[in-house]
Design a protein around this motif. Structure first.
Motif, short mmCIF file in Angstrom:
data_model
loop_
_atom_site.label_atom_id
_atom_site.label_comp_id
_atom_site.label_asym_id
_atom_site.label_seq_id
_atom_site.Cartn_x
_atom_site.Cartn_y
_atom_site.Cartn_z
N LEU A 17 3.36 1.85 3.08
CA LEU A 17 2.73 1.88 4.40
C LEU A 17 2.52 0.45 4.91
CD1 LEU A 17 0.01 4.54 3.57
CD2 LEU A 17 2.23 4.94 4.60
N LYS B 220 -3.69 10.18 -1.71
CA LYS B 220 -4.52 8.97 -1.78
C LYS B 220 -3.64 7.75 -1.55
CE LYS B 220 -7.43 11.15 -5.24
NZ LYS B 220 -6.63 12.36 -5.40
N GLN B 221 -4.26 6.67 -1.11
CA GLN B 221 -3.54 5.41 -0.89
C GLN B 221 -3.99 4.39 -1.93
OE1 GLN B 221 -4.14 4.20 3.16
NE2 GLN B 221 -3.20 6.06 3.98
N TYR B 222 -3.02 3.61 -2.42
CA TYR B 222 -3.29 2.62 -3.46
C TYR B 222 -2.70 1.28 -3.05
CZ TYR B 222 -4.03 6.81 -6.30
OH TYR B 222 -4.48 8.02 -6.79
N LYS C 161 1.30 5.63 -0.80
CA LYS C 161 0.56 6.87 -0.72
C LYS C 161 1.19 7.89 -1.66
CE LYS C 161 -1.04 10.35 2.52
NZ LYS C 161 -1.04 10.79 3.92
N THR C 162 0.37 8.48 -2.54
CA THR C 162 0.82 9.55 -3.42
C THR C 162 -0.38 10.41 -3.80
OG1 THR C 162 1.92 10.10 -5.50
CG2 THR C 162 0.64 8.09 -5.49
N VAL D 13 0.87 -1.17 0.00
CA VAL D 13 0.00 0.00 0.00
C VAL D 13 0.91 1.22 0.00
CG1 VAL D 13 -1.74 1.31 1.27
CG2 VAL D 13 -1.85 -1.19 1.22
#
Length: 103
Positions: A39, A11-13, A7-8, A5
């Motif tokens: 993360l 937002k988290q992907y 973050k950029t 996971v």
């Protein structure tokens, strides 16, 4: 298969190796290699959760394309006042491809 996971753009992907995803514009040239601090990293039932990031882990990605997204419309309206306003917009996006997940 390992996943992470990242973050950029606020937002988290959840990503896996080989995934292609559209993220907020990164202002980088096409072909640039980036490195994200994950993360969470997981593989099967083994999960590492960072606080806030997993130490010693990284996710490498390449910028494939910079483009503008589909048109969106912001419509404002007040009933019984004769007021309405339409405003269009297109977000600037970057398409990235996940190359590797290490850690």
């Amino acid at each position: 298969m390992a996943y992470a996971v990242i973050k950029t753009g606020g937002k988290q992907y959840r990503v896996e190796k080989g995934d292609k995803l559209d993220v907020e514009n990164l202002n980088l040239d096409e072909g640039t290699i980036l490195e994200f601090a994950p993360l969470i990293i997981g593989e099967g039932s083994d999960i590492k959760v960072g606080s806030p990031i997993v130490e010693g882990a990284s996710v490498k990605a390449t910028v494939v394309q910079n483009f503008r997204g589909k048109k969106g419309i912001a419509f404002k309206f007040k009933r019984r006042k004769g007021y309405h306003k339409t405003k269009g917009y297109r977000r600037s996006l970057s398409k990235i491809e996940i190359e590797s997940i290490e850690g």
